[in-house]
Write a protein that holds these residues in place. Structure first.
Motif, short mmCIF file in Angstrom:
data_model
loop_
_atom_site.label_atom_id
_atom_site.label_comp_id
_atom_site.label_asym_id
_atom_site.label_seq_id
_atom_site.Cartn_x
_atom_site.Cartn_y
_atom_site.Cartn_z
N ILE A 144 -15.72 5.96 -2.61
CA ILE A 144 -15.01 5.26 -1.54
C ILE A 144 -15.11 6.06 -0.25
N HIS A 145 -15.53 5.42 0.80
CA HIS A 145 -15.71 6.10 2.09
C HIS A 145 -14.85 5.39 3.14
N PRO A 146 -13.62 5.86 3.33
CA PRO A 146 -12.68 5.17 4.23
C PRO A 146 -13.16 5.16 5.68
N ARG A 147 -13.00 4.01 6.31
CA ARG A 147 -13.27 3.90 7.74
C ARG A 147 -12.06 4.44 8.51
N LYS A 148 -12.22 4.64 9.81
CA LYS A 148 -11.15 5.20 10.62
C LYS A 148 -9.90 4.32 10.59
N LEU A 149 -10.10 3.02 10.54
CA LEU A 149 -8.95 2.12 10.49
C LEU A 149 -8.12 2.34 9.23
N ALA A 150 -8.79 2.57 8.10
CA ALA A 150 -8.07 2.82 6.85
C ALA A 150 -7.25 4.11 6.94
N ILE A 182 1.21 6.29 -5.17
CA ILE A 182 0.87 6.48 -3.77
C ILE A 182 0.59 5.17 -3.06
N GLY A 183 0.31 4.11 -3.83
CA GLY A 183 0.07 2.82 -3.21
C GLY A 183 -1.06 2.88 -2.19
N LEU A 184 -0.80 2.36 -1.00
CA LEU A 184 -1.81 2.34 0.05
C LEU A 184 -1.64 3.50 1.03
N ALA A 185 -0.87 4.50 0.63
CA ALA A 185 -0.57 5.61 1.53
C ALA A 185 -1.64 6.70 1.51
N MET A 186 -2.87 6.35 1.24
CA MET A 186 -3.97 7.28 1.36
C MET A 186 -5.18 6.49 1.85
N PRO A 187 -6.08 7.12 2.58
CA PRO A 187 -7.20 6.39 3.18
C PRO A 187 -8.03 5.62 2.17
N GLU A 188 -8.24 6.18 0.97
CA GLU A 188 -9.10 5.52 -0.01
C GLU A 188 -8.48 4.22 -0.53
N THR A 189 -7.18 4.22 -0.80
CA THR A 189 -6.55 2.99 -1.29
C THR A 189 -6.47 1.96 -0.17
N MET A 190 -6.18 2.40 1.05
CA MET A 190 -6.14 1.46 2.17
C MET A 190 -7.52 0.87 2.43
N GLU A 191 -8.57 1.67 2.28
CA GLU A 191 -9.93 1.16 2.45
C GLU A 191 -10.21 0.05 1.45
N MET A 192 -9.78 0.24 0.20
CA MET A 192 -10.01 -0.80 -0.80
C MET A 192 -9.19 -2.05 -0.50
N LEU A 216 -8.54 -3.11 2.52
CA LEU A 216 -9.30 -3.77 3.59
C LEU A 216 -10.48 -4.54 3.00
N GLN A 217 -11.12 -3.95 2.00
CA GLN A 217 -12.26 -4.62 1.37
C GLN A 217 -11.83 -5.81 0.52
N GLU A 218 -10.73 -5.65 -0.21
CA GLU A 218 -10.27 -6.70 -1.11
C GLU A 218 -9.65 -7.88 -0.37
N CYS A 219 -8.89 -7.59 0.66
CA CYS A 219 -8.10 -8.62 1.32
C CYS A 219 -8.67 -9.07 2.66
N GLY A 220 -9.54 -8.26 3.24
CA GLY A 220 -10.09 -8.57 4.55
C GLY A 220 -9.32 -7.87 5.66
N VAL A 221 -10.03 -7.45 6.69
CA VAL A 221 -9.42 -6.73 7.80
C VAL A 221 -8.36 -7.57 8.51
N PRO A 222 -8.62 -8.84 8.86
CA PRO A 222 -7.61 -9.62 9.59
C PRO A 222 -6.28 -9.72 8.83
N ARG A 223 -6.36 -9.94 7.53
CA ARG A 223 -5.12 -10.11 6.76
C ARG A 223 -4.33 -8.81 6.71
N ILE A 224 -5.00 -7.69 6.52
CA ILE A 224 -4.30 -6.42 6.45
C ILE A 224 -3.70 -6.05 7.81
N LEU A 225 -4.42 -6.32 8.88
CA LEU A 225 -3.88 -6.04 10.21
C LEU A 225 -2.66 -6.93 10.50
N PHE A 226 -2.75 -8.20 10.11
CA PHE A 226 -1.61 -9.09 10.29
C PHE A 226 -0.41 -8.61 9.47
#
Length: 232
Positions: free
Chosen positions: A75-81, A95-105, A107-117
């Motif tokens: 997993i290679h987290p982007r800056k947004l993650a 830890i849930g989404l409180a680390m870059p790797e889980t947040m990156e996944m 973003l990939q699973e749900c899509g950037v727009p949905r996670i930002l919203f």
């Protein structure tokens, strides 16, 4: 039951709406993507099932058998993650989404727009003293993502676990093989959800109540499935 156990700090029996239920936890080998969940359930649960029993299986091992446990090294987290993960509340139960790797996944699973919203809605919720709005918007795929922790069994202590694919279909397939009702659960010590059922008529809210104290445990118990049975 030879492989039935009660995990430390957990109770076998719970009473819900005036009815008592036993939760019989089943110890298994460490499940990997080399396993078939139908074979696992057939081996460990089927010999012990009685009439009207319900088999419950954690979403994590279903995902593992589907190759949905992703090594951190892949997993290679982007800056947004990295940025978004800083605002996620960490809890003692994962830890849930409180680390870059889980947040990156996420973003990939749900899509950037949905996670930002979801992040925007969450920020508004925090201003109003409300919690949980992020996952209400992001959905089950985001809610079910688990990160590694010290108490997780290897090799999953170095993986991000994603939500299983087609949980209703998986539950039905297992049910057909073992001859009992099946549910796929996402339960932790903070609460939970039923992700899949072998029949659409099954009462998901009831099973959340029956399993609300997480009898399978949240550490290295190695009990990824169990049997719900009404007490006589």
């Amino acid at each position: 039951m030879d492989n039935y156990i009660v995990n430390d700090g957990k109770n076998e029996v719970i009473e819900v709406d005036g009815v008592k239920y036993s939760r019989l936890c089943l110890r298994t080998h460490v499940i990997t993507d080399k396993d078939d969940i139908v074979d696992v359930a057939t081996k460990y649960a089927k010999p012990h099932l009685q009439k009207d029993d319900v088999l419950f299986i954690t979403e994590k091992i279903v995902g593992c058998t589907q190759g949905r446990a992703i090594p951190l090294s892949e997993i290679h987290p982007r800056k947004l993650a990295t940025f978004l993960s800083r605002f996620v509340l960490k809890t003692p139960y994962g830890i849930g989404l409180a680390m870059p790797e889980t947040m990156e996944m996420a973003l990939q699973e749900c899509g950037v727009p949905r996670i930002l919203f979801a992040a925007g809605v969450s920020a508004v919720g925090k201003l109003l003293g409300k919690r949980g709005w992020f996952y209400m918007v992001a959905g089950e795929k985001a809610r079910t993502i688990d990160g590694p922790c010290d108490c997780t069994l290897p090799p999953y202590n170095e993986c991000v676990s994603l939500a299983p694919l087609n949980p209703d279909e998986v539950a039905k397939k297992v049910s057909d093989a073992i001859g009992a009702a099946v549910i796929i659960t996402d339960i932790n010590d903070l609460g939970g959800n039923i992700l899949g059922t072998s029949s659409p008529s099954m009462d998901r809210d009831l099973y959340v109540k029956i399993l609300k104290d997480n009898p399978l445990g949240q550490s290295s118990e190695q009990t990824p499935m169990g049997i719900i049975r009404k007490c006589n």
